[in-house]
Write a protein that holds these residues in place. Structure first.
Motif, mmCIF file in Angstrom:
data_model
loop_
_atom_site.group_PDB
_atom_site.id
_atom_site.type_symbol
_atom_site.label_atom_id
_atom_site.label_comp_id
_atom_site.label_asym_id
_atom_site.label_seq_id
_atom_site.Cartn_x
_atom_site.Cartn_y
_atom_site.Cartn_z
ATOM 1 N N GLN A 190 41.122 62.859 -30.962
ATOM 2 C CA GLN A 190 41.888 61.461 -31.106
ATOM 3 C C GLN A 190 40.715 60.641 -31.118
ATOM 4 O OE1 GLN A 190 45.227 61.033 -30.419
ATOM 5 N NE2 GLN A 190 45.590 63.079 -29.980
ATOM 6 N N PHE A 191 40.991 59.637 -32.273
ATOM 7 C CA PHE A 191 40.047 58.710 -32.465
ATOM 8 C C PHE A 191 40.987 57.428 -31.861
ATOM 9 C CE2 PHE A 191 38.915 61.230 -36.109
ATOM 10 C CZ PHE A 191 37.550 61.413 -35.669
ATOM 11 N N ASN A 192 40.654 56.992 -30.709
ATOM 12 C CA ASN A 192 41.219 55.691 -29.907
ATOM 13 C C ASN A 192 40.480 54.420 -30.163
ATOM 14 O OD1 ASN A 192 43.128 57.676 -29.042
ATOM 15 N ND2 ASN A 192 42.060 58.374 -27.370
ATOM 16 N N ASN A 193 39.635 54.378 -30.757
ATOM 17 C CA ASN A 193 38.954 53.076 -30.983
ATOM 18 C C ASN A 193 38.933 52.784 -32.596
ATOM 19 O OD1 ASN A 193 37.964 52.230 -28.539
ATOM 20 N ND2 ASN A 193 36.023 53.231 -28.704
ATOM 21 N N PRO A 194 39.517 51.544 -32.716
ATOM 22 C CA PRO A 194 39.998 50.441 -31.779
ATOM 23 C C PRO A 194 41.105 50.937 -30.927
ATOM 24 C CG PRO A 194 39.414 49.402 -34.013
ATOM 25 C CD PRO A 194 39.649 50.957 -34.056
ATOM 26 N N VAL A 195 41.278 49.971 -29.771
ATOM 27 C CA VAL A 195 42.410 50.199 -28.933
ATOM 28 C C VAL A 195 43.735 49.704 -29.445
ATOM 29 C CG1 VAL A 195 41.124 50.969 -26.985
ATOM 30 C CG2 VAL A 195 41.803 48.765 -27.045
ATOM 31 N N ILE A 196 43.497 48.665 -30.031
ATOM 32 C CA ILE A 196 44.706 47.856 -30.679
ATOM 33 C C ILE A 196 44.457 47.852 -32.175
ATOM 34 C CG2 ILE A 196 45.911 45.629 -30.742
ATOM 35 C CD1 ILE A 196 45.673 46.776 -27.813
ATOM 36 N N GLN A 197 45.565 48.391 -32.729
ATOM 37 C CA GLN A 197 45.336 48.627 -34.434
ATOM 38 C C GLN A 197 46.331 47.857 -35.053
ATOM 39 O OE1 GLN A 197 43.560 51.404 -36.195
ATOM 40 N NE2 GLN A 197 42.750 52.065 -34.008
ATOM 41 N N SER A 247 48.431 45.819 -21.214
ATOM 42 C CA SER A 247 48.050 46.496 -20.114
ATOM 43 C C SER A 247 48.321 47.888 -20.410
ATOM 44 C CB SER A 247 49.046 46.205 -19.044
ATOM 45 O OG SER A 247 50.543 46.584 -19.221
ATOM 46 N N SER A 248 47.300 48.631 -19.507
ATOM 47 C CA SER A 248 47.254 49.946 -19.440
ATOM 48 C C SER A 248 47.199 50.739 -18.290
ATOM 49 C CB SER A 248 46.149 50.354 -20.526
ATOM 50 O OG SER A 248 45.915 51.932 -20.567
ATOM 51 N N THR A 249 47.419 52.021 -17.918
ATOM 52 C CA THR A 249 47.193 52.564 -16.839
ATOM 53 C C THR A 249 46.278 53.961 -17.091
ATOM 54 O OG1 THR A 249 49.127 53.634 -16.830
ATOM 55 C CG2 THR A 249 49.049 51.931 -15.411
ATOM 56 N N ASN A 250 46.037 53.990 -18.411
ATOM 57 C CA ASN A 250 45.125 55.415 -18.792
ATOM 58 C C ASN A 250 44.033 54.787 -19.936
ATOM 59 O OD1 ASN A 250 46.341 54.927 -21.189
ATOM 60 N ND2 ASN A 250 47.599 56.710 -20.898
ATOM 61 N N MET A 251 43.905 53.349 -20.221
ATOM 62 C CA MET A 251 42.819 52.896 -21.042
ATOM 63 C C MET A 251 43.009 53.395 -22.469
ATOM 64 S SD MET A 251 41.109 51.055 -19.042
ATOM 65 C CE MET A 251 39.789 50.180 -19.633
ATOM 66 N N VAL A 252 43.982 54.067 -22.791
ATOM 67 C CA VAL A 252 44.405 54.568 -24.069
ATOM 68 C C VAL A 252 45.555 53.978 -24.627
ATOM 69 C CG1 VAL A 252 44.957 56.535 -25.597
ATOM 70 C CG2 VAL A 252 43.183 56.831 -23.610
ATOM 71 N N ASP A 253 46.692 53.964 -23.782
ATOM 72 C CA ASP A 253 48.099 53.382 -24.491
ATOM 73 C C ASP A 253 48.022 51.922 -23.821
ATOM 74 O OD1 ASP A 253 48.942 55.986 -25.546
ATOM 75 O OD2 ASP A 253 49.069 56.523 -23.471
ATOM 76 N N TRP A 254 48.480 50.976 -24.802
ATOM 77 C CA TRP A 254 48.338 49.632 -24.255
ATOM 78 C C TRP A 254 49.729 48.971 -24.544
ATOM 79 C CZ3 TRP A 254 44.275 47.699 -21.545
ATOM 80 C CH2 TRP A 254 43.088 48.383 -21.644
ATOM 81 N N HIS A 255 50.229 48.469 -23.720
ATOM 82 C CA HIS A 255 51.511 47.854 -23.623
ATOM 83 C C HIS A 255 51.222 46.173 -23.916
ATOM 84 C CE1 HIS A 255 55.647 46.631 -22.619
ATOM 85 N NE2 HIS A 255 55.106 45.411 -21.983
ATOM 86 N N GLU A 256 51.871 45.739 -24.902
ATOM 87 C CA GLU A 256 51.743 44.353 -25.472
ATOM 88 C C GLU A 256 52.872 43.564 -24.955
ATOM 89 O OE1 GLU A 256 51.718 43.797 -29.625
ATOM 90 O OE2 GLU A 256 51.134 41.819 -29.397
ATOM 91 N N TYR A 257 52.580 42.459 -24.259
ATOM 92 C CA TYR A 257 53.503 41.438 -23.916
ATOM 93 C C TYR A 257 53.841 40.135 -24.961
ATOM 94 C CZ TYR A 257 52.339 43.913 -19.623
ATOM 95 O OH TYR A 257 52.111 44.819 -18.356
ATOM 96 N N PRO A 258 54.886 39.648 -24.631
ATOM 97 C CA PRO A 258 54.955 38.460 -25.273
ATOM 98 C C PRO A 258 53.700 37.291 -25.363
ATOM 99 C CG PRO A 258 56.887 38.864 -24.112
ATOM 100 C CD PRO A 258 55.775 39.713 -23.722
ATOM 101 N N GLN A 302 39.473 59.173 -23.887
ATOM 102 C CA GLN A 302 40.346 60.229 -24.214
ATOM 103 C C GLN A 302 41.504 60.642 -23.033
ATOM 104 O OE1 GLN A 302 40.421 62.483 -27.325
ATOM 105 N NE2 GLN A 302 39.121 60.507 -27.869
ATOM 106 N N LYS A 303 42.650 60.934 -23.344
ATOM 107 C CA LYS A 303 43.652 61.180 -22.155
ATOM 108 C C LYS A 303 43.332 62.293 -21.324
ATOM 109 C CE LYS A 303 47.515 59.502 -24.505
ATOM 110 N NZ LYS A 303 48.921 59.452 -24.667
#
Ligand code: FUB
Length: 337
Positions: free
Chosen positions: A44-51, A92-103, A336-337
Protein backbone atom coordinates in the motif's frame (compact mmCIF):
# COMPACT_ATOMS: atom_id res chain seq x y z
CA UNK A 1 22.21 -15.33 -30.30
CA UNK A 2 18.56 -15.48 -31.46
CA UNK A 3 17.69 -17.85 -28.61
CA UNK A 4 19.41 -15.60 -26.07
CA UNK A 5 17.50 -12.59 -27.43
CA UNK A 6 14.23 -14.49 -27.19
CA UNK A 7 14.93 -15.46 -23.59
CA UNK A 8 15.75 -11.86 -22.68
CA UNK A 9 12.62 -10.60 -24.47
CA UNK A 10 10.42 -13.20 -22.73
CA UNK A 11 11.78 -12.37 -19.30
CA UNK A 12 11.29 -8.63 -19.92
CA UNK A 13 7.68 -9.26 -20.98
CA UNK A 14 7.11 -11.52 -17.94
CA UNK A 15 8.59 -8.92 -15.57
CA UNK A 16 6.53 -6.13 -17.11
CA UNK A 17 3.33 -8.15 -16.83
CA UNK A 18 4.06 -9.00 -13.17
CA UNK A 19 4.75 -5.31 -12.51
CA UNK A 20 1.55 -4.29 -14.27
CA UNK A 21 -0.42 -6.88 -12.31
CA UNK A 22 1.01 -5.83 -8.97
CA UNK A 23 0.19 -2.19 -9.72
CA UNK A 24 -3.48 -3.06 -10.18
CA UNK A 25 -6.33 -4.14 -7.96
CA UNK A 26 -6.57 -6.94 -5.43
CA UNK A 27 -8.57 -9.10 -7.91
CA UNK A 28 -5.76 -8.81 -10.43
CA UNK A 29 -3.23 -9.77 -7.76
CA UNK A 30 -5.26 -12.91 -7.07
CA UNK A 31 -5.27 -13.64 -10.80
CA UNK A 32 -1.50 -13.18 -10.79
CA UNK A 33 -1.19 -15.77 -8.05
CA UNK A 34 -3.30 -18.23 -10.07
CA UNK A 35 -1.34 -17.60 -13.26
CA UNK A 36 2.20 -17.54 -11.92
CA UNK A 37 2.00 -19.65 -8.80
CA UNK A 38 3.72 -16.87 -6.85
CA UNK A 39 2.27 -15.05 -3.88
CA UNK A 40 2.08 -11.35 -4.75
CA UNK A 41 3.41 -8.79 -2.30
CA UNK A 42 0.59 -6.33 -1.71
CA UNK A 43 2.12 -2.94 -1.04
CA UNK A 44 0.00 0.00 0.00
CA UNK A 45 1.41 3.37 -0.96
CA UNK A 46 -0.20 5.55 1.69
CA UNK A 47 1.82 8.73 1.16
CA UNK A 48 0.71 11.40 0.53
CA UNK A 49 -2.15 10.85 2.96
CA UNK A 50 -4.50 13.28 1.20
CA UNK A 51 -4.69 12.72 -2.54
CA UNK A 52 -7.74 14.66 -3.75
CA UNK A 53 -6.49 18.13 -2.74
CA UNK A 54 -3.07 19.70 -2.38
CA UNK A 55 -2.33 20.17 1.31
CA UNK A 56 0.61 21.86 3.06
CA UNK A 57 2.09 22.99 6.37
CA UNK A 58 0.66 20.20 8.55
CA UNK A 59 -0.06 20.58 12.23
CA UNK A 60 -1.67 17.84 14.28
CA UNK A 61 -3.52 17.58 17.56
CA UNK A 62 -4.45 14.43 19.44
CA UNK A 63 -7.81 14.88 21.15
CA UNK A 64 -9.86 12.11 22.77
CA UNK A 65 -7.89 9.37 21.00
CA UNK A 66 -8.38 10.94 17.56
CA UNK A 67 -5.74 12.74 15.51
CA UNK A 68 -6.87 16.02 13.97
CA UNK A 69 -4.75 17.20 11.06
CA UNK A 70 -4.73 20.93 10.22
CA UNK A 71 -3.35 21.98 6.84
CA UNK A 72 -3.26 24.84 4.41
CA UNK A 73 -4.93 24.27 1.04
CA UNK A 74 -2.55 24.75 -1.89
CA UNK A 75 -4.58 25.95 -4.86
CA UNK A 76 -1.87 27.20 -7.23
CA UNK A 77 -2.29 26.31 -10.90
CA UNK A 78 0.21 23.98 -12.56
CA UNK A 79 3.36 25.98 -13.31
CA UNK A 80 2.47 28.86 -10.95
CA UNK A 81 5.44 30.56 -9.33
CA UNK A 82 4.00 31.23 -5.86
CA UNK A 83 1.45 30.15 -3.30
CA UNK A 84 -2.29 30.50 -3.81
CA UNK A 85 -3.81 29.74 -0.40
CA UNK A 86 -7.18 31.03 0.83
CA UNK A 87 -8.33 28.49 3.40
CA UNK A 88 -7.27 25.85 5.88
CA UNK A 89 -8.63 22.31 6.04
CA UNK A 90 -9.14 19.78 8.84
CA UNK A 91 -9.06 15.99 8.65
CA UNK A 92 -9.24 13.36 11.39
CA UNK A 93 -8.05 9.80 11.73
CA UNK A 94 -7.83 7.00 14.24
CA UNK A 95 -5.30 4.92 12.30
CA UNK A 96 -3.12 7.56 10.55
CA UNK A 97 -4.09 6.02 7.21
CA UNK A 98 -7.77 6.83 6.63
CA UNK A 99 -8.55 10.54 6.95
CA UNK A 100 -12.03 11.98 7.33
CA UNK A 101 -12.47 15.45 5.87
CA UNK A 102 -14.66 18.09 7.51
CA UNK A 103 -16.33 21.10 5.88
CA UNK A 104 -13.83 23.96 5.39
CA UNK A 105 -13.40 25.20 8.97
CA UNK A 106 -11.52 28.47 8.46
CA UNK A 107 -10.70 30.89 5.67
CA UNK A 108 -8.61 34.05 5.38
CA UNK A 109 -11.88 35.93 4.86
CA UNK A 110 -12.97 34.91 8.40
CA UNK A 111 -10.41 37.46 9.65
CA UNK A 112 -11.79 40.90 8.70
CA UNK A 113 -8.34 42.46 9.15
CA UNK A 114 -6.48 39.98 6.87
CA UNK A 115 -6.27 40.09 3.11
CA UNK A 116 -4.48 36.94 1.85
CA UNK A 117 -2.32 33.89 2.37
CA UNK A 118 -3.59 31.01 4.49
CA UNK A 119 -0.07 30.02 5.47
CA UNK A 120 1.13 27.71 8.23
CA UNK A 121 -0.86 27.18 11.41
CA UNK A 122 -1.28 25.09 14.55
CA UNK A 123 -4.25 24.34 16.82
CA UNK A 124 -4.35 23.39 20.49
CA UNK A 125 -7.01 22.56 23.09
CA UNK A 126 -7.41 24.37 26.40
CA UNK A 127 -10.33 23.92 28.81
CA UNK A 128 -12.57 22.44 26.11
CA UNK A 129 -11.91 25.19 23.56
CA UNK A 130 -9.75 24.90 20.48
CA UNK A 131 -7.41 27.74 19.55
CA UNK A 132 -6.03 27.82 16.03
CA UNK A 133 -3.07 30.13 15.37
CA UNK A 134 -2.62 31.00 11.70
CA UNK A 135 -0.29 33.02 9.44
CA UNK A 136 -1.91 35.54 7.07
CA UNK A 137 -1.12 38.76 5.22
CA UNK A 138 -2.38 41.75 7.19
CA UNK A 139 -4.63 44.18 5.30
CA UNK A 140 -3.42 47.37 6.95
CA UNK A 141 -0.21 46.67 8.90
CA UNK A 142 2.24 45.86 6.10
CA UNK A 143 3.53 42.30 6.27
CA UNK A 144 2.53 38.94 7.60
CA UNK A 145 0.65 38.54 10.87
CA UNK A 146 -0.58 35.84 13.21
CA UNK A 147 -4.26 35.54 14.05
CA UNK A 148 -6.07 33.20 16.39
CA UNK A 149 -9.42 31.53 15.82
CA UNK A 150 -11.48 29.66 18.39
CA UNK A 151 -14.00 26.82 18.28
CA UNK A 152 -15.85 24.42 20.56
CA UNK A 153 -14.86 21.39 18.45
CA UNK A 154 -11.44 20.51 17.01
CA UNK A 155 -12.91 20.55 13.51
CA UNK A 156 -14.66 23.87 13.98
CA UNK A 157 -16.41 25.89 12.82
CA UNK A 158 -13.79 28.42 13.93
CA UNK A 159 -14.22 32.17 14.31
CA UNK A 160 -11.75 34.99 14.83
CA UNK A 161 -11.10 35.07 18.58
CA UNK A 162 -9.86 38.66 18.75
CA UNK A 163 -11.15 40.70 15.82
CA UNK A 164 -7.56 41.79 15.25
CA UNK A 165 -4.15 40.16 14.83
CA UNK A 166 -2.33 38.70 17.81
CA UNK A 167 1.08 39.43 16.23
CA UNK A 168 1.81 42.05 13.57
CA UNK A 169 5.03 42.74 11.71
CA UNK A 170 5.69 45.96 13.59
CA UNK A 171 5.90 44.02 16.89
CA UNK A 172 9.09 42.21 15.87
CA UNK A 173 12.24 44.02 14.85
CA UNK A 174 14.97 41.37 14.76
CA UNK A 175 14.84 41.44 10.95
CA UNK A 176 13.54 43.90 8.37
CA UNK A 177 11.73 41.33 6.26
CA UNK A 178 7.94 41.57 6.08
CA UNK A 179 7.30 37.84 6.46
CA UNK A 180 9.06 37.01 9.74
CA UNK A 181 5.76 36.76 11.66
CA UNK A 182 4.57 33.43 10.28
CA UNK A 183 4.40 29.76 11.19
CA UNK A 184 3.02 29.76 14.74
CA UNK A 185 3.64 26.74 16.96
CA UNK A 186 1.73 26.69 20.23
CA UNK A 187 2.56 24.60 23.29
CA UNK A 188 1.18 24.25 26.83
CA UNK A 189 3.76 23.09 29.34
CA UNK A 190 3.08 20.68 32.21
CA UNK A 191 2.70 23.64 34.61
CA UNK A 192 -0.06 25.12 32.43
CA UNK A 193 2.03 27.94 30.97
CA UNK A 194 1.31 28.39 27.26
CA UNK A 195 3.87 29.56 24.72
CA UNK A 196 3.73 30.73 21.13
CA UNK A 197 6.75 30.20 18.88
CA UNK A 198 6.98 31.53 15.32
CA UNK A 199 9.30 33.15 12.83
CA UNK A 200 11.06 33.32 9.51
CA UNK A 201 14.82 33.95 9.39
CA UNK A 202 14.60 34.87 13.08
CA UNK A 203 12.82 32.65 15.60
CA UNK A 204 10.61 34.24 18.25
CA UNK A 205 8.62 33.11 21.25
CA UNK A 206 6.35 34.68 23.82
CA UNK A 207 4.30 33.48 26.75
CA UNK A 208 0.53 33.40 26.33
CA UNK A 209 -1.95 34.30 29.06
CA UNK A 210 -4.30 31.51 30.18
CA UNK A 211 -6.98 32.98 27.88
CA UNK A 212 -4.69 31.95 24.96
CA UNK A 213 -5.39 35.15 23.04
CA UNK A 214 -3.05 37.63 24.72
CA UNK A 215 0.72 37.69 25.03
CA UNK A 216 2.01 37.57 28.59
CA UNK A 217 5.26 39.51 28.50
CA UNK A 218 7.73 40.51 25.85
CA UNK A 219 8.59 38.80 22.59
CA UNK A 220 11.93 36.99 22.85
CA UNK A 221 14.35 36.25 20.00
CA UNK A 222 15.75 32.70 20.05
CA UNK A 223 19.47 32.35 19.42
CA UNK A 224 21.47 29.20 18.68
CA UNK A 225 19.35 27.75 15.84
CA UNK A 226 21.77 27.52 12.89
CA UNK A 227 20.29 28.34 9.46
CA UNK A 228 16.81 28.81 10.91
CA UNK A 229 14.43 29.50 8.04
CA UNK A 230 10.91 29.00 9.40
CA UNK A 231 8.39 26.41 10.63
CA UNK A 232 9.29 26.02 14.31
CA UNK A 233 7.50 23.12 16.02
CA UNK A 234 7.74 22.60 19.78
CA UNK A 235 7.19 19.28 21.47
CA UNK A 236 8.23 17.65 24.72
CA UNK A 237 9.18 14.07 25.53
CA UNK A 238 10.16 13.14 29.07
CA UNK A 239 12.09 16.11 30.37
CA UNK A 240 13.45 17.17 26.96
CA UNK A 241 12.01 20.00 24.90
CA UNK A 242 12.47 19.76 21.14
CA UNK A 243 12.44 22.67 18.72
CA UNK A 244 12.39 21.39 15.16
CA UNK A 245 12.45 23.82 12.25
CA UNK A 246 12.94 24.32 8.53
CA UNK A 247 16.70 24.58 7.96
CA UNK A 248 18.31 26.49 5.05
CA UNK A 249 16.52 26.91 1.73
CA UNK A 250 15.53 24.73 -0.07
CA UNK A 251 14.55 23.34 3.29
CA UNK A 252 15.59 20.35 5.31
CA UNK A 253 14.25 19.86 8.83
CA UNK A 254 16.71 20.31 11.69
CA UNK A 255 16.20 20.33 15.44
CA UNK A 256 17.57 21.47 18.76
CA UNK A 257 16.95 20.20 22.29
CA UNK A 258 16.83 21.85 25.69
CA UNK A 259 15.92 21.03 29.27
CA UNK A 260 14.05 24.35 29.41
CA UNK A 261 11.46 25.64 26.98
CA UNK A 262 13.08 29.05 27.23
CA UNK A 263 16.46 27.58 26.14
CA UNK A 264 19.36 27.63 25.68
CA UNK A 265 18.84 25.28 22.72
CA UNK A 266 21.48 22.79 21.66
CA UNK A 267 21.54 22.10 17.93
CA UNK A 268 21.27 18.38 17.15
CA UNK A 269 21.46 18.32 13.36
CA UNK A 270 19.28 17.23 10.49
CA UNK A 271 16.04 15.39 11.17
CA UNK A 272 14.63 15.20 7.65
CA UNK A 273 16.35 15.61 4.29
CA UNK A 274 15.22 17.76 1.35
CA UNK A 275 11.90 16.54 0.06
CA UNK A 276 13.44 17.18 -3.36
CA UNK A 277 10.23 17.99 -5.16
CA UNK A 278 9.30 21.07 -3.10
CA UNK A 279 11.49 23.82 -1.71
CA UNK A 280 9.76 23.86 1.68
CA UNK A 281 9.67 21.15 4.33
CA UNK A 282 7.19 21.81 7.12
CA UNK A 283 6.84 19.33 9.99
CA UNK A 284 4.57 18.38 12.87
CA UNK A 285 5.54 15.80 15.49
CA UNK A 286 3.06 13.90 17.63
CA UNK A 287 2.73 10.77 19.71
CA UNK A 288 -0.38 8.67 19.15
CA UNK A 289 -1.20 5.25 20.57
CA UNK A 290 2.38 4.60 21.71
CA UNK A 291 4.03 5.56 18.44
CA UNK A 292 5.66 8.78 17.32
CA UNK A 293 4.87 10.33 13.97
CA UNK A 294 6.59 12.83 11.70
CA UNK A 295 4.07 14.65 9.54
CA UNK A 296 5.41 16.77 6.69
CA UNK A 297 4.75 17.80 3.14
CA UNK A 298 6.34 17.02 -0.21
CA UNK A 299 5.51 17.81 -3.83
CA UNK A 300 4.76 14.14 -4.03
CA UNK A 301 1.65 13.99 -6.21
CA UNK A 302 3.25 13.67 -9.64
CA UNK A 303 3.38 14.88 -12.32
CA UNK A 304 1.73 18.08 -11.10
CA UNK A 305 2.92 18.38 -7.49
CA UNK A 306 5.66 20.82 -6.56
CA UNK A 307 6.66 23.74 -4.37
CA UNK A 308 3.23 25.37 -4.60
CA UNK A 309 1.18 22.18 -4.98
CA UNK A 310 2.25 20.23 -1.93
CA UNK A 311 0.91 17.15 -0.19
CA UNK A 312 0.99 16.02 3.41
CA UNK A 313 2.75 12.75 4.23
CA UNK A 314 3.20 10.75 7.44
CA UNK A 315 6.02 8.46 8.53
CA UNK A 316 7.01 7.00 11.87
CA UNK A 317 9.57 8.84 14.00
CA UNK A 318 12.03 7.03 16.26
CA UNK A 319 14.12 8.22 19.20
CA UNK A 320 17.56 7.10 20.36
CA UNK A 321 18.05 6.04 24.00
CA UNK A 322 19.66 9.43 24.77
CA UNK A 323 16.54 11.27 23.63
CA UNK A 324 17.88 12.45 20.26
CA UNK A 325 15.71 11.73 17.24
CA UNK A 326 16.68 9.34 14.47
CA UNK A 327 16.71 10.80 10.99
CA UNK A 328 13.31 10.45 9.32
CA UNK A 329 12.95 8.00 6.47
CA UNK A 330 10.45 9.50 4.03
CA UNK A 331 8.57 6.65 2.39
CA UNK A 332 5.97 6.10 -0.29
CA UNK A 333 4.39 3.39 1.86
CA UNK A 334 3.85 5.71 4.84
CA UNK A 335 1.88 4.16 7.67
CA UNK A 336 0.40 0.71 7.12
CA UNK A 337 -2.86 -0.43 8.73
O1 FUB B 1 2.74 27.58 2.94
C1 FUB B 1 3.29 28.86 2.98
C2 FUB B 1 4.60 28.89 3.70
O2 FUB B 1 5.49 27.96 3.10
C3 FUB B 1 4.56 28.42 5.15
O3 FUB B 1 4.06 29.38 6.04
C4 FUB B 1 5.97 28.02 5.37
O4 FUB B 1 6.19 27.24 6.49
C5 FUB B 1 6.28 27.30 4.07
O5 FUB B 1 5.86 25.96 4.13
Amino acid sequence: MTNANNIIKRSIIWSLSVLAVSACSETTAVEQEAQTGTTPTVIQFNNPVIQHKFTADPAALVYRDTVFLYVGHDEAEVGAGFYNMHEWLVFSSTNMVDWHEYPVPLKVSDFSWAKADAWASQAIERDGKFYWYVSVEHASVPGKAIGVAVADHPAGPFKDALGRALITNDMTTATDIMWDDIDPSVFIDDDGQAYLFWGNTRAYYARLKPNMVELDGEIMVIEGLPDFTEAPWIHKRGDWYYLSYAFQFPEKTAYAMSKSIEGPWEFKGILNELAGNTNTNHQAIIDYRNKSYFIYHTGGIQPFGGSFRRSVCVDELYYNPDGTMKRVLMTSEGIQK
